[in-house]
Design a protein around this motif. Structure first.
Motif, short mmCIF file in Angstrom:
data_model
loop_
_atom_site.label_atom_id
_atom_site.label_comp_id
_atom_site.label_asym_id
_atom_site.label_seq_id
_atom_site.Cartn_x
_atom_site.Cartn_y
_atom_site.Cartn_z
N TRP A 79 0.80 -1.22 0.00
CA TRP A 79 0.00 0.00 0.00
C TRP A 79 0.84 1.28 0.00
CZ3 TRP A 79 0.33 3.29 4.23
CH2 TRP A 79 0.85 2.75 5.40
N LEU A 80 2.16 1.12 0.01
CA LEU A 80 3.07 2.27 0.02
C LEU A 80 4.32 1.92 -0.81
CD1 LEU A 80 3.05 5.04 1.56
CD2 LEU A 80 4.50 3.94 3.26
N PRO A 81 4.11 1.50 -2.07
CA PRO A 81 5.23 0.94 -2.84
C PRO A 81 6.30 1.94 -3.25
CG PRO A 81 3.31 1.24 -4.24
CD PRO A 81 2.87 1.55 -2.83
N ASP A 82 5.99 3.22 -3.23
CA ASP A 82 6.94 4.22 -3.71
C ASP A 82 7.95 4.67 -2.66
OD1 ASP A 82 4.54 5.15 -2.58
OD2 ASP A 82 4.81 7.15 -3.39
N ILE A 83 7.84 4.16 -1.44
CA ILE A 83 8.75 4.58 -0.37
C ILE A 83 9.57 3.38 0.11
CG2 ILE A 83 8.91 5.55 1.95
CD1 ILE A 83 6.33 7.06 1.39
N PRO A 84 10.90 3.42 -0.09
CA PRO A 84 11.75 2.34 0.43
C PRO A 84 11.83 2.44 1.96
CG PRO A 84 13.11 4.03 -0.60
CD PRO A 84 11.68 4.44 -0.80
N LEU A 85 11.73 1.29 2.61
CA LEU A 85 11.68 1.25 4.07
C LEU A 85 12.74 0.31 4.64
CD1 LEU A 85 7.81 0.74 4.31
CD2 LEU A 85 9.04 2.90 4.61
#
Length: 110
Positions: free
Chosen positions: A31-37
């Protein structure tokens, strides 16, 4: 609620959302694929998704506080998180509905 994790994935017993380790060593939430974590942030994101996916927590002040803390771990406002998760639900529903309609379209004579 429970999370299950391996070296490359984190899944939930409550939600279909997942976190995966990408080829560059960063974690990505569905649900948040654009932010590397980091792995810790991915866990926070999955806990956040579980808390917000449980209808029993809607009026639970402790659950909302936990959600706010987990959103902050990701550097996000809780309102933005709610919008993103809502959009994911909408996408899944639209995909499911189009899939269900496919056989009807294929069997309809021209």
């Amino acid at each position: 609620m429970a999370l299950h994790s391996t070296a490359t994935t984190i899944t939930s017993t409550v939600s279909p959302e997942q976190a995966r380790l990408d080829e560059f060593g960063a974690w990505r939430l569905d649900w948040l694929p654009d932010i590397p974590l980091t792995r810790e942030q991915a866990v926070s994101g999955m806990v956040l998704d579980e808390v917000l996916s449980d209808p029993a927590t809607v009026h639970d002040a402790m659950a909302i506080e936990l959600a706010q803390l987990r959103a902050a771990d990701l550097g996000l406002d809780l309102t933005l998180v709610l919008l993103r998760l809502f959009l994911r639900i909408e996408q899944r529903d639209a995909a499911r509905l189009s899939w269900l309609a496919e056989p009807a379209r294929a069997s309809t004579p021209a």
